[in-house]
Design an enzyme around this catalytic site. Structure first.
Site, PDB file in Angstrom:
ATOM      1  N   GLU A  44     -21.165  -3.972  23.128  1.00  0.00           N
ATOM      2  CA  GLU A  44     -20.520  -2.874  22.378  1.00  0.00           C
ATOM      3  C   GLU A  44     -19.086  -2.670  22.885  1.00  0.00           C
ATOM      4  OE1 GLU A  44     -22.678   0.746  23.173  1.00  0.00           O
ATOM      5  OE2 GLU A  44     -21.572   1.922  21.686  1.00  0.00           O
ATOM      6  N   LYS A 115     -21.643   1.850  13.900  1.00  0.00           N
ATOM      7  CA  LYS A 115     -22.731   2.564  14.585  1.00  0.00           C
ATOM      8  C   LYS A 115     -22.980   3.917  13.927  1.00  0.00           C
ATOM      9  CE  LYS A 115     -23.989   3.846  19.371  1.00  0.00           C
ATOM     10  NZ  LYS A 115     -23.472   3.788  20.753  1.00  0.00           N
ATOM     11  N   CYS A 148     -26.289  -0.324  20.393  1.00  0.00           N
ATOM     12  CA  CYS A 148     -26.794   0.475  21.512  1.00  0.00           C
ATOM     13  C   CYS A 148     -27.747   1.587  21.083  1.00  0.00           C
ATOM     14  CB  CYS A 148     -25.611   1.000  22.329  1.00  0.00           C
ATOM     15  SG  CYS A 148     -26.098   1.344  24.034  1.00  0.00           S
TER      16      CYS A 148
END
Ligand code: ACM
Length: 267
Positions: A44, A115, A148
């Protein structure tokens, strides 16, 4: 072209917060050690580091996909080496920031995910993702992306499975101990591979937890990196295994679902 074995690597390293030039040098040197592969996953925010001290710093370390030495290098590398790369990317678009994942093929950027579920202070810097959950056919398999903390929300995993993903690429900057309980279970429940490329190192008050892993459709961890050292590890992923959605001869994890009984989910 369909291949049965997808040669896949994750790159576990520490981006240098505030020093994109040195970070890129580090990535270049790590990638230069790789044998011939099909797929590479980086962590990330691999172009910027994670623990920004201010919105100004997050912004200064962000890049547009159209104007980025980082993207230019990776697109060139993917083309020269005929490889697919998935990487976290601090993305700027129209003065907004997104915690993004780029899917880069030999032909250029073929997909992007932003995300959705922002963790802790990320909420001060980034907009929640607005591109849904794409699954991209790269020719030899279908790839989905998570970033994540998305891992804690089961809906996202299921959607990617329903869209036919064979492998989920999961750039991460993990800090809590929960992911290793969830990832193999989601890989099993959805019968696909999950490639989690985590980072190492400390930025301010955050120490990242390393232990990048590949989880397989049986719910086994087939590869795990150490907690605190740079690691480039690779494994062969079996497309046949990822496409066998039968848990038993009579139980198919998608065909046995009863969506009309799940209406309380509200979607
Ligand atoms: C995280 O989502 N980077 C913990």
């Amino acid at each position: 072209m369909i291949k049965d074995r997808i040669k896949t690597a994750f790159i576990q390293f520490a981006p240098l917060l505030g020093n994109p030039g040195l970070t890129l040098n580090k990535i270049q040197s790590l990638l230069s050690t790789l044998p011939d592969l099909d797929l590479i996953v980086l962590p990330e925010l691999a172009n910027s580091g994670y623990n920004f001290t201010s919105a100004k710093q997050a912004f200064e370390l962000s890049e547009s996909v159209l104007q980025s030495d980082f993207v230019d290098f990776l697109t060139g590398f993917a083309k020269t080496r005929d490889i697919v790369i998935v990487t976290g990317f601090n993305e700027q678009e129209d003065a907004k920031l997104y915690n993004s994942s780029l899917l880069i093929t030999p032909g250029g950027i073929a997909g992007k995910y932003r995300k959705i579920h922002l963790f802790m202070n990320e909420k001060s810097f980034f907009e929640p993702g607005n591109l849904g959950l794409p699954v991209i056919d790269v020719g030899f398999c279908k790839l989905g992306m998570q970033i994540c903390f998305d891992y804690i929300f089961p809906e996202t995993w299921r959607i990617l499975g329903l869209k036919g993903a064979d492998i989920i690429c999961h750039p991460s900057n993990l800090v809590t101990p929960y992911a290793h309980k969830v990832l193999p279970a989601q890989a099993l429940m959805n019968r696909y591979y999950i490639v989690t490329a985590n980072r190492i190192g400390t930025e301010g008050d955050i120490t990242f937890s390393g232990r990048s892993i590949i989880s397989d459709p049986e719910g086994d961890i087939i590869l795990e990196a150490p907690r605190d050292s740079e690691s480039v590890l690779f494994a062969d992923l079996s497309l046949e295994k990822a496409r066998n959605k039968n848990l038993t001869a009579l139980n198919h994890v998608y065909h046995d679902r009863f969506p009309e009984q799940y209406k309380d989910l509200g979607c």
